[in-house]
Each structure stands twice: as structure tokens, then as C-alpha cells.
Write a protein that holds these residues in place. Structure first.
Motif, PDB file in Angstrom:
ATOM      1  N   SER A  92       1.024  -1.040   0.068  1.00 30.79           N
ATOM      2  CA  SER A  92       0.071  -0.199   0.108  1.00 30.79           C
ATOM      3  C   SER A  92       0.987   1.166  -0.102  1.00 30.79           C
ATOM      4  O   SER A  92       0.599   2.182  -0.439  1.00 30.79           O
ATOM      5  CB  SER A  92      -0.909  -0.151   1.146  1.00 30.79           C
ATOM      6  OG  SER A  92      -0.335  -0.119   2.378  1.00 30.79           O
ATOM      7  N   ARG A 143       1.607   1.882  -3.693  1.00 27.53           N
ATOM      8  CA  ARG A 143       0.802   1.820  -4.834  1.00 27.53           C
ATOM      9  C   ARG A 143      -0.444   2.994  -4.353  1.00 27.53           C
ATOM     10  O   ARG A 143      -1.163   3.360  -5.038  1.00 27.53           O
ATOM     11  CB  ARG A 143       0.026   0.609  -5.333  1.00 27.53           C
ATOM     12  CG  ARG A 143       1.113  -0.225  -5.650  1.00 27.53           C
ATOM     13  CD  ARG A 143       0.625  -1.600  -6.239  1.00 27.53           C
ATOM     14  NE  ARG A 143       1.543  -2.534  -6.367  1.00 27.53           N
ATOM     15  CZ  ARG A 143       2.787  -2.416  -6.883  1.00 27.53           C
ATOM     16  NH1 ARG A 143       2.848  -1.554  -7.953  1.00 27.53           N
ATOM     17  NH2 ARG A 143       3.700  -3.703  -6.913  1.00 27.53           N
ATOM     18  N   GLU A 144      -0.561   3.117  -2.996  1.00 26.54           N
ATOM     19  CA  GLU A 144      -1.792   3.953  -2.804  1.00 26.54           C
ATOM     20  C   GLU A 144      -1.323   5.051  -1.729  1.00 26.54           C
ATOM     21  O   GLU A 144      -2.508   5.430  -0.855  1.00 26.54           O
ATOM     22  CB  GLU A 144      -2.675   2.864  -1.555  1.00 26.54           C
ATOM     23  CG  GLU A 144      -3.176   1.870  -2.497  1.00 26.54           C
ATOM     24  CD  GLU A 144      -3.812   0.622  -1.572  1.00 26.54           C
ATOM     25  OE1 GLU A 144      -4.131   0.834  -0.280  1.00 26.54           O
ATOM     26  OE2 GLU A 144      -4.230  -0.386  -2.102  1.00 26.54           O
ATOM     27  N   ARG A 145      -0.454   5.794  -2.093  1.00 31.42           N
ATOM     28  CA  ARG A 145       0.090   7.041  -1.461  1.00 31.42           C
ATOM     29  C   ARG A 145       0.218   8.209  -2.354  1.00 31.42           C
ATOM     30  O   ARG A 145       0.798   7.873  -3.343  1.00 31.42           O
ATOM     31  CB  ARG A 145       1.249   6.885  -0.360  1.00 31.42           C
ATOM     32  CG  ARG A 145       1.119   5.649   0.671  1.00 31.42           C
ATOM     33  CD  ARG A 145       0.031   5.959   1.664  1.00 31.42           C
ATOM     34  NE  ARG A 145       0.091   4.987   2.655  1.00 31.42           N
ATOM     35  CZ  ARG A 145      -0.850   3.863   2.778  1.00 31.42           C
ATOM     36  NH1 ARG A 145      -1.664   3.909   1.545  1.00 31.42           N
ATOM     37  NH2 ARG A 145      -0.831   3.077   3.623  1.00 31.42           N
ATOM     38  N   TRP A 146       0.078   9.347  -1.973  1.00 30.61           N
ATOM     39  CA  TRP A 146       0.160  10.367  -3.008  1.00 30.61           C
ATOM     40  C   TRP A 146       1.868  10.559  -2.990  1.00 30.61           C
ATOM     41  O   TRP A 146       2.559  10.212  -1.945  1.00 30.61           O
ATOM     42  CB  TRP A 146      -0.563  11.579  -2.761  1.00 30.61           C
ATOM     43  CG  TRP A 146      -0.390  12.316  -1.341  1.00 30.61           C
ATOM     44  CD1 TRP A 146       0.419  13.149  -0.910  1.00 30.61           C
ATOM     45  CD2 TRP A 146      -1.118  12.063  -0.382  1.00 30.61           C
ATOM     46  NE1 TRP A 146       0.235  13.614   0.396  1.00 30.61           N
ATOM     47  CE2 TRP A 146      -0.546  12.769   0.836  1.00 30.61           C
ATOM     48  CE3 TRP A 146      -2.146  10.987   0.006  1.00 30.61           C
ATOM     49  CZ2 TRP A 146      -1.350  12.633   2.150  1.00 30.61           C
ATOM     50  CZ3 TRP A 146      -2.744  11.165   1.364  1.00 30.61           C
ATOM     51  CH2 TRP A 146      -2.461  11.879   2.106  1.00 30.61           C
ATOM     52  N   CYS A 189      -7.334   1.295   5.926  1.00 29.89           N
ATOM     53  CA  CYS A 189      -7.429   2.107   5.063  1.00 29.89           C
ATOM     54  C   CYS A 189      -7.490   1.919   3.765  1.00 29.89           C
ATOM     55  O   CYS A 189      -6.882   2.184   2.573  1.00 29.89           O
ATOM     56  CB  CYS A 189      -6.198   3.286   5.115  1.00 29.89           C
ATOM     57  SG  CYS A 189      -6.291   4.216   6.862  1.00 29.89           S
ATOM     58  N   ASN A 190      -8.394   0.600   3.249  1.00 30.46           N
ATOM     59  CA  ASN A 190      -8.254  -0.029   2.321  1.00 30.46           C
ATOM     60  C   ASN A 190      -9.177   0.834   1.309  1.00 30.46           C
ATOM     61  O   ASN A 190      -9.036   0.773   0.164  1.00 30.46           O
ATOM     62  CB  ASN A 190      -8.844  -1.484   2.294  1.00 30.46           C
ATOM     63  CG  ASN A 190      -8.093  -2.265   3.456  1.00 30.46           C
ATOM     64  OD1 ASN A 190      -8.728  -2.876   4.088  1.00 30.46           O
ATOM     65  ND2 ASN A 190      -6.839  -2.273   3.157  1.00 30.46           N
ATOM     66  N   LEU A 238      -6.886   8.040  -2.482  1.00 31.09           N
ATOM     67  CA  LEU A 238      -6.273   6.868  -3.060  1.00 31.09           C
ATOM     68  C   LEU A 238      -6.022   7.010  -4.374  1.00 31.09           C
ATOM     69  O   LEU A 238      -5.173   6.135  -4.792  1.00 31.09           O
ATOM     70  CB  LEU A 238      -7.357   5.514  -2.795  1.00 31.09           C
ATOM     71  CG  LEU A 238      -7.432   5.160  -1.361  1.00 31.09           C
ATOM     72  CD1 LEU A 238      -8.541   3.896  -1.059  1.00 31.09           C
ATOM     73  CD2 LEU A 238      -6.049   4.872  -0.668  1.00 31.09           C
ATOM     74  N   GLY A 239      -6.702   7.914  -5.089  1.00 33.48           N
ATOM     75  CA  GLY A 239      -6.435   8.154  -6.460  1.00 33.48           C
ATOM     76  C   GLY A 239      -5.574   9.359  -6.781  1.00 33.48           C
ATOM     77  O   GLY A 239      -5.110   9.563  -7.895  1.00 33.48           O
ATOM     78  N   ARG A 243      -2.105  11.635  -6.712  1.00 31.93           N
ATOM     79  CA  ARG A 243      -0.871  11.475  -6.596  1.00 31.93           C
ATOM     80  C   ARG A 243      -0.015  12.964  -6.525  1.00 31.93           C
ATOM     81  O   ARG A 243       0.922  13.062  -5.703  1.00 31.93           O
ATOM     82  CB  ARG A 243      -0.181  10.874  -7.999  1.00 31.93           C
ATOM     83  CG  ARG A 243      -0.521   9.318  -8.113  1.00 31.93           C
ATOM     84  CD  ARG A 243       0.158   8.707  -6.933  1.00 31.93           C
ATOM     85  NE  ARG A 243      -0.485   7.146  -6.959  1.00 31.93           N
ATOM     86  CZ  ARG A 243      -1.544   6.852  -6.311  1.00 31.93           C
ATOM     87  NH1 ARG A 243      -1.969   7.794  -5.535  1.00 31.93           N
ATOM     88  NH2 ARG A 243      -1.633   5.619  -6.133  1.00 31.93           N
TER      89      ARG A 243
END
Lengths: 374, 182
Positions: A10, A13-16, A101-102, A123-124, A126
Motif C-alpha cells: 500500500s 501504490r496507494e499514497r500520493w 484504510c483499504n 487513494l487516486g 498522486r
């Protein structure tokens, strides 16, 4: 250990892009792995967190099976049946460590936002470059919302921040990082079974903090100074117009009062400690008249970002241990089903549980219980 | 046991909270008022029955309220203006909240007084300027509270009272309203 992607997935792939940990490096520790780099008071970037966790995987020699996604878990004879995209497993005990935090929580009123306005969740997100030109409405003033609002404003965009109940904290108090205070004064050691309102403690929004080399505070006054407009809690969309609560002044007053109470407990604890002189912070300034409606069709806003919280994803968990609000029923990590355990949830066993340095004590307690059961 | 007594049965409220956590259907209340036109802009509204805890309920007595406009609106002033009723509701709701929160926090009150001011540009309701809204532009409540508590504790009472106030919420947030002709 099953990992759906790579170790630290995560964080990859899931962090700005600009995110850093909220905890200073010296306090970001895992069992047997303390920070030993050159900047103990700094905050790790996501890349550095990935390296840190990869290093921990090597130090701990954890038996990680990467690239295995769990698709279903259901009770089976003397344990659990675990279905994965790489075949099925049976286990006697199972620890859920899939995170809190999924999924990004988006309020139902998002459905009323006009289609020409771009919507996204943290989550989307960046960075500012991915957004269309124009103003941004950031909804939510917890750690994520204040950080994205500040970054977008600094990129030159007009930013409006919708603020509900929130937790205000200074980054540094009397010369020490606020997490030093939480850690040393014992606030983070408050236990789940000794707290008045556990449900509320587990739902507490993340404080308005950011980890930067400058160790700056990112409260609402700092955002106002950057030129961000504050509005109240997002209440409704009517005919393309966003409506906001007129209660902004009170949520700010509540946050100021709570912050000052916490700082007063620090002061009391710190009598004689090696800290700087007393410090006071200005009350949160709220404009005399905040806007109660914003026309989402008029072109002022190209984007709405829902920084309105995260929740765990248990859709694959076919065991009746999730309450109607989607929360796992557990007592200090011991889930309400034999042989089932949880780790890595807010206030799992202590306030510290939300943080990387909280896992060691939690894991020991939960694994003790698990080992005794086996 | 605490000797603090503000006359609020906090225990009953806390017990109700626990019971209703597991029985959300019983927590659904419907408040009602019925109104009757008298003459001009004068009307009377009566409040007597409501629904709650799964059953029809009745107040100890029916209450009747007169609403009218003042003489400066070229009316007979048989009662306060409808928008003033909102101030009455807000003040009494916040005051009840302060008393309840104080009781719950063990703070003895001696007096709670407040003034409520709603700023209203009447060009809206007169249709004189389409940019002016019909309702209040803003409302200001000023509390004077005498209690065995510090200034910060009193500020916290007032803040918590707003946080849990039905009328504060109803005025500060939009509410969906349906008006029909029967």
C-alpha cells in the motif's frame, strides 16, 4: 504471511507522491529495527517507508508469500479456509492485518455533484499535476485533507476546504515534536479497556499534521495564511449547488478547546522536564461570514477531492464478525470468532496502535493469546 | 455521589442512549404543530401531540402560539413574527444543552442567561433585491453563565451544547422540506 502485492504494497501504490510519515524517524521503529539514519527528527517519505519495511522483512526473516491475494476466508473444521488466487489454504488461526484504510469513504451526497466536476479520493491522488486546471474543493480537514489542500494551493490553484469536526495539533510544542509528547507523557499508552468511549476513540479523525523537513504546523490558521478558503461541513448538493453548514465556528472552537486541554495535560506532566518555555496558540480564525453555498456548475471548481476518511475492506471475510457499520468486532485484537485475530487497526489495544511503533506491543499481546489457544 | 444538581436527569438520558443504540426504530420521533389562519398575517399554531418511542405521545397540556407581524410591517402585532420563533427555539435548545452537559460533567450552575440576535435583511422577503436571501444572514448568541467552573470549562459547555443541539443543526444545515396541498 500472505501479501497481495509486494512487501509494503500500500505504501508503493496507494499514497500520493509527496506524503511523508506523521511520526518522526526516531519514533518509527519496528521490533528489532530502530531508525539508524542521519535525520532522527525528520519524517520518512513513502519511498523511505517502503525501504524500511523491506529491511524489516529481511531482519525479521518473515515467511512472506508475496503476490498472493486472499479472495475469501470462511470458517472450516477447526479453523479457517482461505481461498486465494494461488490456491486454497487451511489454517487453525488467522491474523487479519489487512489495514484500516483499504477504501476511501465517500459520502452519499457525492452522487449529486454535477458530472462536469472531476471527483477523486486520496487513494487516486498522486499530485497537483494530474488535476484539470481550475479550483479545487477539498472535503475533509483531517491529516489527508489539510495536506492535499496545502499542496494544491501551493501549486497555484484556488482551494476551498470544507471543514467538519477535526483534531488540531501543533507539530512542535515547547521545542518537542507533538509525537514526542504523545509518546513520553503516556497518552499513546492509554489502553482500549480503560478508555471511557472506545467507539469514539476508534473513530477519532487523524490530527491536522504533516511531516516536513521544516517541522511546520498545518492547522487551519496555516491554511488560511496560504490563501485557502474555509467553509463548513459539506451538507448537501441541491441543483448543482453545494451547501455547507453554518457551524464552522463551533467545530473550530471545539478543536481549539480540545487541543488546549491536551497541551495542558502535557504541561502538567512536564513539570521539571527538559522542554522549552510555555507556549500558546492563537484561536482558529474564522472569517466573519463563511460561504454557505458554492455553485459547482459555474466553473469555479473543476475538482472535488473527498478526504472524508478511510475504512477497511472486509468483503472477502466470510465470517460474521463485522458490525452493520463495517467495523470488525474485536476485543483488543481478539476477534469475536475462535482463532481469529486482528492487528494494525486504530486504538486496537492502545492509542499507539495507529502508528508503526505501536505494532510491537500489540503483536506480542495478540500472538500470546493466539499461541495459548493453539 | 455528586451533589451537583441542575435539575437534569442525566442518568435517564444516558440510559436512553444505551437502549436506543440497539433499537434505532424507537428513536424515530415526529414532532407536530398545527396552524390556523386568523386574519391578515395573524395565525395561531397549536402543539400537543407527537410520535416517539414507537407510540403516539401527548404533552401534559396543549400549547398555543400566536404569530403575526409588528406594526412597522403594517400588521396588528398579535404575536411575535415567525422568524422570531426560530430564535426562541435556538435559545431554549442551547440552554437545555448547557444545563445537561453541565450536569453530566458535574458542574453546578447558578444561572444561564442568553441573548440571541438574528440579522435579517427584509429586502429578501419583500422581493426588493433578488440577491438578498429571505432568511437570517447570521445569528449571534451571547451567553452569560454563572457556574462553579473555569472560563474554559464554561466555553466547553457552550461548545458541546452546540455540537448536540437539534435546533442549532436545523438552522445551520440544510433540511429537506416538502410542502403539499392536502
Amino acid at each position: 504471511m500472505l501479501e497481495r502485492g509486494e512487501v509494503a504494497n500500500s505504501w508503493r501504490r496507494e499514497r500520493w507522491d509527496s506524503l511523508r510519515l506523521l511520526t518522526p524517524n526516531w519514533l518509527s521503529r519496528l521490533p528489532g529495527l530502530d531508525y539508524d539514519g542521519p535525520d532522527p527528527d525528520g519524517f520518512m517519505t513513502t519511498g523511505e517507508v517502503v525501504e524500511f519495511i523491506e529491511r524489516f522483512a529481511r531482519v525479521a526473516a518473515a515467511p512472506v508469500r508475496a503476490g498472493v491475494e486472499v479472495t475469501a476466508v470462511r470458517p472450516a473444521d477447526d479453523g479457517y479456509h482461505v481461498a486465494t488466487d494461488r490456491g486454497d489454504l487451511h489454517c487453525r488461526a488467522l491474523v487479519l492485518a489487512s489495514g484500516a484504510c483499504n477504501l476511501a469513504t465517500v459520502p452519499a451526497l457525492a452522487a449529486g455533484v454535477p458530472p462536469e466536476v472531476h471527483q477523486l479520493t486520496p487513494l487516486g491522488y498522486r499530485g497537483p499535476g494530474q488535476l484539470p486546471d481550475g479550483g479545487v474543493l477539498v472535503v475533509g480537514a483531517s491529516a489527508t485533507g489539510v495536506q492535499l489542500a496545502a499542496e494544491l494551493r501551493r501549486s497555484g490553484r484556488p482551494v476551498t476546504l470544507s471543514v467538519g469536526e477535526h483534531v488540531r495539533l501543533p507539530r512542535v510544542y515547547r521545542g518537542r515534536d507533538v509525537h514526542w509528547w504523545m509518546h513520553e507523557s503516556g497518552v499513546w499508552d492509554q489502553r482500549w479497556d480503560e478508555i471511557d468511549d472506545l467507539d469514539r476513540a476508534r473513530r477519532l479523525p487523524s490530527p491536522q499534521l504533516v511531516g516536513t523537513p521544516e517541522r511546520g504546523t498545518l492547522d487551519l490558521n496555516a491554511l488560511t495564511a496560504l490563501g485557502i478558503e474555509l467553509v463548513g461541513r459539506f451538507a448537501a448538493v441541491r441543483d448543482g449547488t453545494a451547501l455547507f453548514s453554518g457551524g464552522l465556528r463551533n467545530v473550530c472552537a471545539l478543536a481549539d478547546l480540545k487541543m488546549n486541554r491536551l497541551l495542558a495535560t502535557f504541561d502538567e506532566w512536564a513539570l521539571g522536564a527538559d522542554v522549552g518555555p510555555s507556549e500558546e496558540f492563537a484561536p482558529t480564525a474564522v472569517a466573519r461570514a463563511t460561504r454557505l453555498k458554492l455553485d459547482l456548475r459555474g466553473g469555479e471548481f473543476s475538482t472535488v477531492i473527498w478526504a472524508t476518511g478511510f475504512r477497511p475492506d472486509y468483503r472477502w471475510l466470510d465470517v460474521p464478525v463485522v458490525d452493520p457499520k463495517g467495523r470488525l468486532r474485536h476485543d483488543g485484537g481478539v476477534v469475536d470468532a475462535p482463532g481469529l485475530y486482528a492487528l494494525g487497526l486504530p486504538m486496537l489495544r492502545r492509542r499507539r496502535s495507529s502508528f508503526i511503533n505501536g505494532i510491537e506491543d500489540d503483536a506480542r499481546a495478540v500472538i500470546d493469546h493466539l499461541a495459548r489457544k493453539l | 455521589m455528586t451533589t451537583v444538581d441542575n435539575g437534569v436527569n442525566v442518568q435517564a438520558l444516558l440510559d436512553a442512549r444505551e437502549v436506543l443504540k440497539g433499537a434505532p426504530e424507537a428513536a424515530q420521533f415526529t414532532w407536530r404543530a398545527s396552524s390556523k389562519w386568523q386574519n391578515g398575517v395573524h395565525s395561531t399554531a397549536t402543539v400537543e401531540k407527537f410520535f416517539g418511542l414507537g407510540a403516539e405521545q401527548t404533552h401534559k397540556t396543549a400549547s398555543t402560539f400566536s404569530a403575526d407581524h409588528p406594526a412597522v410591517f403594517a400588521a396588528e402585532d398579535n404575536g411575535i413574527t415567525p422568524i422570531e420563533y426560530l430564535l426562541v427555539g435556538l435559545a431554549s435548545c442551547l440552554t437545555a444543552g448547557v444545563a445537561s452537559v453541565a450536569q453530566n460533567r458535574g458542574i453546578q450552575l447558578r444561572s444561564i442567561e442568553s441573548t440571541v440576535e438574528g440579522n435579517h435583511d427584509i429586502r429578501g422577503i419583500l422581493g426588493a433585491d433578488s440577491d438578498v436571501r429571505n432568511g437570517y444572514n447570521d445569528i449571534k448568541v451571547t451567553f452569560n453563565i454563572d457556574a462553579d467552573a473555569s472560563k474554559e470549562e464554561i466555553e466547553a459547555l457552550v461548545a458541546q451544547s452546540q455540537k448536540r443541539s437539534a435546533v442549532y443543526d436545523a438552522l445551520s444545515n440544510p433540511t429537506d422540506i416538502t410542502v403539499e396541498v392536502a
